[in-house]
Design a protein around this motif. Structure first.
Motif, short mmCIF file in Angstrom:
data_model
loop_
_atom_site.label_atom_id
_atom_site.label_comp_id
_atom_site.label_asym_id
_atom_site.label_seq_id
_atom_site.Cartn_x
_atom_site.Cartn_y
_atom_site.Cartn_z
N VAL A 21 -1.56 -5.74 17.99
CA VAL A 21 -0.52 -4.79 17.61
C VAL A 21 0.04 -5.15 16.23
CG1 VAL A 21 1.79 -3.90 18.14
CG2 VAL A 21 0.11 -4.22 19.98
N ILE A 22 0.32 -6.45 16.03
CA ILE A 22 0.86 -6.90 14.74
C ILE A 22 -0.08 -6.58 13.59
CG2 ILE A 22 1.48 -8.95 13.38
CD1 ILE A 22 2.51 -10.22 15.95
N GLY A 23 -1.38 -6.71 13.84
CA GLY A 23 -2.36 -6.46 12.79
C GLY A 23 -2.70 -5.00 12.58
N THR A 24 -2.69 -4.22 13.67
CA THR A 24 -3.11 -2.82 13.59
C THR A 24 -2.14 -1.96 12.78
OG1 THR A 24 -4.27 -2.95 15.71
CG2 THR A 24 -3.70 -0.75 14.92
N ILE A 25 -0.84 -2.15 12.98
CA ILE A 25 0.17 -1.32 12.31
C ILE A 25 0.02 -1.38 10.78
CG2 ILE A 25 2.64 -1.01 11.89
CD1 ILE A 25 3.10 -1.89 14.80
N PRO A 26 0.02 -2.56 10.17
CA PRO A 26 -0.14 -2.59 8.70
C PRO A 26 -1.53 -2.16 8.24
CG PRO A 26 -0.13 -4.81 9.59
CD PRO A 26 0.27 -3.92 10.70
N LEU A 27 -2.57 -2.42 9.05
CA LEU A 27 -3.91 -2.00 8.66
C LEU A 27 -4.02 -0.48 8.58
CD1 LEU A 27 -6.27 -4.50 10.53
CD2 LEU A 27 -5.83 -4.35 8.08
N LEU A 28 -3.38 0.20 9.51
CA LEU A 28 -3.36 1.66 9.48
C LEU A 28 -2.64 2.15 8.21
CD1 LEU A 28 -2.57 2.56 13.21
CD2 LEU A 28 -4.74 2.88 11.99
N ALA A 29 -1.54 1.49 7.87
CA ALA A 29 -0.81 1.84 6.65
C ALA A 29 -1.66 1.61 5.41
CB ALA A 29 0.49 1.04 6.56
N ILE A 30 -2.41 0.50 5.40
CA ILE A 30 -3.26 0.16 4.25
C ILE A 30 -4.38 1.18 4.08
CG2 ILE A 30 -4.94 -1.51 3.41
CD1 ILE A 30 -3.17 -3.70 4.71
N VAL A 31 -5.11 1.43 5.16
CA VAL A 31 -6.25 2.36 5.09
C VAL A 31 -5.78 3.77 4.74
CG1 VAL A 31 -8.10 3.46 6.41
CG2 VAL A 31 -7.66 1.00 6.69
N GLY A 32 -4.73 4.24 5.44
CA GLY A 32 -4.22 5.58 5.19
C GLY A 32 -3.70 5.76 3.78
N SER A 33 -2.98 4.76 3.26
CA SER A 33 -2.39 4.86 1.93
C SER A 33 -3.45 4.89 0.83
CB SER A 33 -1.43 3.70 1.69
OG SER A 33 -0.32 3.75 2.57
N TYR A 34 -4.42 3.99 0.91
CA TYR A 34 -5.42 3.93 -0.15
C TYR A 34 -6.39 5.11 -0.11
CZ TYR A 34 -3.77 -0.56 -1.81
OH TYR A 34 -2.98 -1.55 -2.34
N ILE A 35 -6.66 5.64 1.06
CA ILE A 35 -7.47 6.87 1.15
C ILE A 35 -6.71 8.03 0.50
CG2 ILE A 35 -8.36 8.63 2.73
CD1 ILE A 35 -9.16 6.41 4.62
N ARG A 36 -5.42 8.12 0.81
CA ARG A 36 -4.59 9.18 0.23
C ARG A 36 -4.51 9.03 -1.30
NH1 ARG A 36 -3.05 13.03 -1.57
NH2 ARG A 36 -1.05 14.13 -1.34
N ALA A 67 0.84 -1.21 0.00
CA ALA A 67 0.00 0.00 0.00
C ALA A 67 0.87 1.26 0.00
CB ALA A 67 -0.92 -0.01 1.22
N ILE A 68 1.94 1.25 0.81
CA ILE A 68 2.87 2.40 0.84
C ILE A 68 3.59 2.52 -0.49
CG2 ILE A 68 4.93 3.33 1.96
CD1 ILE A 68 4.00 1.92 4.54
N ASP A 69 3.98 1.38 -1.07
CA ASP A 69 4.63 1.36 -2.39
C ASP A 69 3.73 2.02 -3.44
OD1 ASP A 69 6.58 -0.19 -4.48
OD2 ASP A 69 4.50 -0.36 -5.12
N ARG A 70 2.47 1.67 -3.45
CA ARG A 70 1.52 2.24 -4.41
C ARG A 70 1.32 3.73 -4.15
NH1 ARG A 70 1.04 0.75 -8.97
NH2 ARG A 70 3.20 0.35 -8.48
N LEU A 71 1.27 4.12 -2.88
CA LEU A 71 1.08 5.53 -2.53
C LEU A 71 2.20 6.40 -3.10
CD1 LEU A 71 -0.32 7.82 -0.92
CD2 LEU A 71 1.08 7.14 1.06
N ILE A 72 3.43 5.96 -2.91
CA ILE A 72 4.59 6.73 -3.41
C ILE A 72 4.64 6.68 -4.93
CG2 ILE A 72 7.11 6.91 -3.38
CD1 ILE A 72 7.03 5.75 -0.55
N HIS A 73 4.33 5.51 -5.51
CA HIS A 73 4.37 5.36 -6.97
C HIS A 73 3.36 6.29 -7.66
CE1 HIS A 73 5.78 2.17 -10.02
NE2 HIS A 73 5.52 3.29 -10.64
N ILE A 74 2.19 6.45 -7.03
CA ILE A 74 1.14 7.28 -7.63
C ILE A 74 1.34 8.76 -7.33
CG2 ILE A 74 -1.33 7.81 -7.58
CD1 ILE A 74 -0.73 5.27 -9.09
#
Length: 336
Positions: free
Chosen positions: A192-207, A121-128
């Protein structure tokens, strides 16, 4: 791993005898089919990347890592299937360690998948949004580190409660699977393990959504203001985000949605302390594993580059694969 009987007595309020052996067979057949489909499908995704230089991109390095995690999940699913056929106990006497290891590896591989989806998700955010920065940020060694991180942090984090005695893995009579004993400490670490990447996923795709929407609104405004839509200025605006990149991002987002759709019902059912619900859980537990075949289905049907390579592979027309890699060229030369 020293596993106590705690894992086998996770809940005495639910009687496993309520589940018939025919129901166990039905679940085992479904798990077996998912395992076979996942092993074949994810192997094809990995092979496709190895065979075509066109697919050997930085984003597909993460896709390959995700497929590898799904492939290994399907290997452990074989033992999950064996456990689901047990009559209130692990059905292979003298090999209980397999069940213990399976209980740990299922969580470890799922954690790796979730973290990989977060990095994608972060990769796509920066790429776009920052295409000019992309190659500067995703250099070869940084890419290697980002691929390795999901294989280190989730599995290592899951070893902490095991080493401190706060979790045990073994055969759970309640769910009739190789799993954990559901301690509070373990649930917190999973959170904790699940929340960190989920925040990255939601934040990145919204952006990404906000950025793409704004981009096309600006492009439309340029046309409405009287600029020639075929002019170099308007063309540059359109090319800032290529149609193919949008399509790739949409496909990856569908993978994320599919992944979450597979896991949410299971975690919702597990959070409800009711014996009837727990009977339903016996069936719902199989849904998360369907996420292991989502990659192949989506890429084979929708990804602009993957579907071409996969189609040639399924037809055994390897010589027609676009931009063949040195590995494929060598194999073709040996065949000839």
């Amino acid at each position: 791993m020293n596993v106590s009987n705690t894992a086998t007595n996770a809940s005495d309020s639910f009687l496993p005898d309520e589940i018939s052996y025919w129901e166990q067979i039905l679940v085992a057949v479904f798990l077996g089919l998912v395992a076979i489909a996942g092993l074949v499908g994810n192997s094809m995704i990995i092979t496709a990347v190895a065979f075509s230089r066109k697919l050997q991109t930085s984003t597909n390095a993460f896709v390959t890592s995700l497929s590898t995690a799904d492939l290994l999940t399907c290997f452990t699913l074989i033992w999950y299937t064996v456990g689901s056929l047990g009559k209130n106990e692990w059905p292979i006497p003298g090999a209980y360690w397999i069940c213990q290891l399976t209980g740990y590896l299922v969580y470890a591989y799922v954690g790796t998948s979730v973290w990989t989806l977060g990095i994608i998700a972060i990769d796509r955010l920066i790429h776009i949004t920052k295409p000019m920065w992309y190659k500067k940020i995703f250099t070869y060694w940084k890419l290697v580190i980002l691929v390795v991180i999901p294989w280190v942090i989730p599995p290592a984090s899951l070893l902490i409660p095991l080493a401190t005695g706060h979790v045990a893995y073994g055969y759970d009579k309640t769910r009739q699977v190789c799993a954990d004993n559901q301690t509070t400490a373990f649930v917190l670490i999973l959170g904790v393990i699940g929340t960190i990447p989920l925040l990255a996923i939601v934040g990145s795709y919204i952006r990404i959504y906000v950025y793409v929407k704004k981009h096309f609104q600006e492009t439309l405004a340029i046309t409405e203001e009287g600029h020639d839509p075929n002019s170099s200025f308007a063309a540059r605006r359109r090319k800032q985000i290529s149609k193919q990149e949008i399509e790739i991002t949409k496909n990856l987002f569908i993978v994320v949605v599919g992944f979450l759709a597979c896991f949410l019902p299971y975690f919702i059912i597990r959070s409800i302390p009711n014996t009837t619900i727990q009977h339903i859980e016996f069936y719902v537990k199989i849904i998360p594993f369907a996420s292991s075949i989502i990659n192949f289905i989506i890429y084979a049907m929708k990804h602009p580059d993957f579907k071409v390579v996969l189609r040639h592979m399924m037809r055994c027309s390897y010589a027609d694969i676009p931009q063949p890699s040195p590995i494929l060229k060598y194999l073709l030369s040996r065949r000839n």
